[in-house]
Scaffold this active site. Structure first.
Site, PDB file in Angstrom:
ATOM      1  CB  THR A   1      -0.999  -0.073   1.177  1.00 39.69           C
ATOM      2  OG1 THR A   1      -1.711  -1.307   1.074  1.00 39.69           O
ATOM      3  CG2 THR A   1      -2.028   1.043   1.151  1.00 39.69           C
ATOM      4  CG  HIS A   2       4.618   1.058   0.816  1.00 37.33           C
ATOM      5  ND1 HIS A   2       5.695   0.267   1.050  1.00 37.33           N
ATOM      6  CD2 HIS A   2       3.867   0.989   1.941  1.00 37.33           C
ATOM      7  CE1 HIS A   2       5.606  -0.277   2.258  1.00 37.33           C
ATOM      8  NE2 HIS A   2       4.498   0.143   2.812  1.00 37.33           N
ATOM      9  CG  ASN A   3      -0.833   3.307  -3.463  1.00 41.56           C
ATOM     10  OD1 ASN A   3      -1.051   2.774  -2.382  1.00 41.56           O
ATOM     11  ND2 ASN A   3      -1.202   2.767  -4.597  1.00 41.56           N
TER      12      ASN A   3
END
Lengths: 593, 251
Positions: A519-521
């Site tokens: 979830t490292h956008n």
């Protein structure tokens, strides 16, 4: 018709980690602050308690703590020539929602980026020349250095109580720590987590190959800790329900455990939940924000005037809010004009699995979100990229976070995907398998970007954010090289023992949104010293509207090898300091363009 | 503290363990012939208590990390084979449930099952299990002797018990008032000890089901390629059967 509310000094868009930190700093400076959170209020007791919190189906599979994609989602395509479709069910990444935001369900991996990350473009050009960049890479400098951020990293780690072992204090190398880290002013607030067995096997193997393993810095704490705000945290119990779950033990550093009760106790602060911000309102000259318009849980529309607007939502939503509000010019990948939405990046994650014989018990269920041992030998520019033909890197480690029954079914290649043989293989391998992570950086390229979807709208009738993304060739090459390194370590872990094997696969395209990766956008409202190539200045202030500050991983010009939260926290404290010490005294641009 | 030969003998009968030699306190003398504890003196119930927990406690008594005038010398004197006897004694299945369930105190029930956010106390049951049934290094509380539970919490509170490396128990006990401690002790004492609940049913055997006979299943002839990688083994390629990226067609 919106009901106009009395003006406040500042409004927070989102009350997650960034919102809580900024709320605390601004109320302490005497400001009257309203926090608008789209999700629900929640606290450790009663919301995060067992046995409900250990419901894997509810929280992990059914995404109990995540953004509701039926109300608000993104559309996705791999490239501009395709028509993007809405993500009906989040899978590749899982945006959180609710008070405390994603810092409620995170794993607690708390790293500092390196100086070579903040100066990525300059450093690559200096060391390797322009050729290595190819045609599409758009990596940039951040406009800050590791030295600029050190006091803020330090403050953030002491707020969280991060458990780790320093590798470099004031320039002096520390045994057992990360030898590649930039100088830090003091050690971590608490000692490192206990090392799980699989991590110890990784450490020995990595050392045997000449690498430099160190304990992963963890904001699930190794011992009780009282932070400078007077908040008492407890010790992680290695329950194996961390990422995607909230902590029942007051052991994970989340707004609820580190800061939020102090903020909620301040009369100058008002929290409003179930409030969906539709847009930031601007004055007629579009040079200043006048406040925000939002819809509350009963469907009533309000205008909340405010003299200062802090945008601290999930990275993707930060970008969308600026686009919906018309702040800054939207990026066009054809002409490369405009800045909002450019340099969207992600994380290039792959791995290796180590299948032991039954004499080696890994006990994967007995893990903490951020326990484990990693190496930084291939992080950032810690190795020579010259002959390799790519930029960026990865940390490699044995940092398993769980062995949960629905999600963790390790089986070696060649096992049938269902049926009796599969069940036998799961039973055989469940407790004897160790997973290595290759946590790779993500380079910004011309074609990967975010904009507003021309077709699809959210529950409030506003355009969805459209994501155009595929793994750049640079990152595919990087993943191939670094996954091989992980495989070498995995081989060293099994030695020559019969009945053991290694399986590894590098990251390849096309990027798909239907399998979980991370979830490292990042990116889309990137920071920089040059306003022609960035959305906010190095204090995270909008170049275009000086009373709007945008804070989060959306500020990253490209994503580095490490997990983003430590850097988000440091950037947030740095922005808060600039606002309190400089902006409030003389509102206006903090950097002259 | 007297060691009664008679009690020891009857304990040996019931639990079929060899007796410790003279001079070492017999477990049953205080903890009851069936390890059921002694409410009159506040000696804890041991029957069915997890082995790992008991081992840790005996080690802590021997090393002085847990203070107790009776148990410290006993634990120090235990030889390895006697230790095994003691553990076998405690492994005796509980024979009868405790007395009638008392009316549940809402404050205690809330602390046990939900906790108290203002004082940052999490639910006792988070670690001690649903209804306090215990597991592994975490003892059961259900059906435990009330007086013992109260004194144990008091020991945590004043630091006379230092056996929790996480520091969770001292922190929690310090946050509890004396009235909370008494209420919690009564609450858990009134719950049925593990294995003594009404019905005391064994889990039903798992039915054989309708699994296809070997060779009769519709298994694919060749295992599909399943690359490994992230999130502990998920695929790393987007081109597999799960791939569903943006598509070059109108919706």
């Amino acid at each position: 018709m919106a009901t106009r509310l009395p003006e406040v000094d500042a409004v927070l868009l989102g009350v997650g980690l960034v919102g809580t930190m900024l709320g605390r700093e601004l109320t302490r400076a005497g400001l009257k602050v309203v926090g608008l959170e789209r999700g629900d209020p929640r606290s450790t007791v009663p919301d995060f308690q067992s046995p409900q919190m250990h419901d894997e189906l509810r929280y992990s599979i059914h995404q109990g703590l995540m953004q509701d994609s039926a109300r608000e989602t993104v559309t996705f395509r791999n490239r501009d020539s395709e028509t993007a479709l809405p993500v009906r069910r989040f899978a590749s990444f899982l945006p959180g929602t609710g008070v405390g935001g994603a810092a409620v369900h995170w794993n607690g991996q708390t790293y500092r980026f390196q100086d070579s990350d903040f100066r990525m473009r300059s450093r690559v050009l200096e060391r390797y020349g322009a050729k290595i960049m190819g045609e599409d890479l758009r990596v940039q400098d951040w406009g800050v250095t590791a030295a600029d951020l050190e006091p803020h990293y330090d403050r953030f780690e002491y707020l969280l109580g991060t458990s780790g072992r320093a590798g470099n204090i004031g320039g002096a190398k520390q045994p057992g720590g990360n030898p590649f880290e930039d100088s830090r002013s003091r050690d971590y607030p608490t000692p490192p987590m206990k090392e799980p067995y699989g991590s110890a096997l990784f450490r020995r193997a990595a050392e045997s190959l000449g690498y430099h393993p160190f304990p992963q810095p963890s904001s699930n704490l190794s011992q009780p800790y009282t932070n400078p705000e007077g908040m008492e945290l407890k010790t992680c119990m290695f329950c194996g329900f961390c990422e995607r779950f909230a902590c029942e033990h007051y052991a994970k550093s989340s707004p609820q455990t580190i800061l939020l009760p102090k903020l909620l106790g301040d009369k100058r602060f008002t929290l409003r939940t179930r409030c969906q911000v539709l847009r930031i309102n601007l004055d007629s000259g579009r040079k200043q924000a006048t406040g925000v318009t939002y819809v509350d849980g009963a469907g009533r529309e309000f205008e909340q005037p405010a003299r200062l607007v802090i945008v601290g939502m999930f990275a993707l939503n930060n970008v969308r809010m600026l686009l919906l509000s018309g702040i800054g010019i939207a990026y066009d990948p054809q002409t490369e004009k405009g800045v909002v939405g450019r340099n969207y990046a992600y994380q290039t994650v792959s791995g290796a699995q180590v299948f032991f014989d039954e004499s080696v018990n890994i006990n994967p269920y007995m893990r903490s979100g951020a326990s484990g041992t990693v190496i930084a030998d291939f992080v950032s520019d810690n190795f020579d990229h010259g002959p390799l033909g790519f930029v960026g890197g990865a940390f490699i480690g044995e940092a398993m976070s769980h062995g949960r029954p629905i999600e963790f079914h390790p089986v070696p290649p060649g096992t049938p995907p269902w049926g009796l043989e599969w069940k036998r293989a799961v039973a055989r391998h469940y407790n004897h398998t160790s997973s290595l992570t290759v946590h790779g950086s993500s380079a910004a390229v011309r074609q990967n970007h975010l904009d507003l979807d021309p077709t699809y709208k959210d529950a409030w009738g506003l355009p969805l954010l459209r994501m155009t993304f595929d793994f750049p060739d640079n990152d595919v090459r990087m993943s191939a090289y670094l996954t091989q390194k992980a495989q070498d370590i995995a081989r060293a872990m099994i030695g020559g023992t019969a009945g053991r094997q290694v399986a590894a696969a590098p990251r390849k395209g096309p990027y798909t949104i239907t399998q979980y990766q991370t979830t490292h956008n990042t990116g889309g409202t990137i920071m920089g010293a040059d306003r022609s190539s960035s959305v906010v200045n190095p204090y995270l202030q909008s170049w275009d509207v000086h009373n709007v500050f945008v804070i989060g991983a959306s500020n990253f010009p490209q994503n580095a090898s490490y997990n983003p939260t430590g850097t988000v926290g440091a950037l947030a404290y740095r922005a808060a300091e600039a606002i309190v010490q400089r902006y409030l005294k003389s509102p206006g641009p903090l950097v002259q363009a | 503290m007297a060691i009664l030969a008679q009690t020891a003998a009857s304990a040996a009968e019931q639990s079929s363990v060899s007796l410790p030699p003279a001079g070492i306190t017999n477990c049953a003398a205080c903890h009851g012939n069936a390890g059921q504890g002694d409410p009159a003196h506040g000696y804890p119930r041991l029957a069915g208590q997890p082995r790992e927990y008991l081992l840790r406690q005996l080690a802590a008594f021997a090393e002085g990390r847990r203070k107790n005038a009776i148990m410290e010398p006993v634990a120090r004197a235990l030889k390895p084979d006697q230790l095994e006897d003691a553990l076998r004694f405690a492994a005796t299945p509980p024979s009868k449930p405790p007395g009638p369930a008392a009316k549940r105190d809402p404050t205690a029930e809330r602390l046990a099952t939900v906790g108290d956010d203002k004082r940052r106390i999490q639910a006792c049951n988070n670690c001690h299990g649903p209804d306090g049934v215990g597991e592994g290094a975490t003892p059961y509380l259900a059906g435990q002797i009330s007086q013992y539970l109260a004194s144990a919490l008091a020991s945590w509170k004043i630091g006379a018990r230092n056996t929790d490396p996480s520091g969770q128990m001292p922190a929690i006990a310090k946050a509890l008032s004396d009235a909370d401690i008494q209420a919690l002790a009564r609450y858990y004492a009134a719950l049925p000890a593990p294995g003594t609940a009404v019905g005391n049913v064994k889990p039903a055997p798992v039915p054989k089901g309708n699994a296809p006979a070997p060779g009769n299943s519709a298994r694919p002839s060749a295992a599909p390629k399943k690359p490994v990688g992230v999130e502990q083994g998920q695929p790393t390629e987007g081109s597999g059967v799960n791939s569903q990226g943006g598509q070059a067609r109108r919706p």
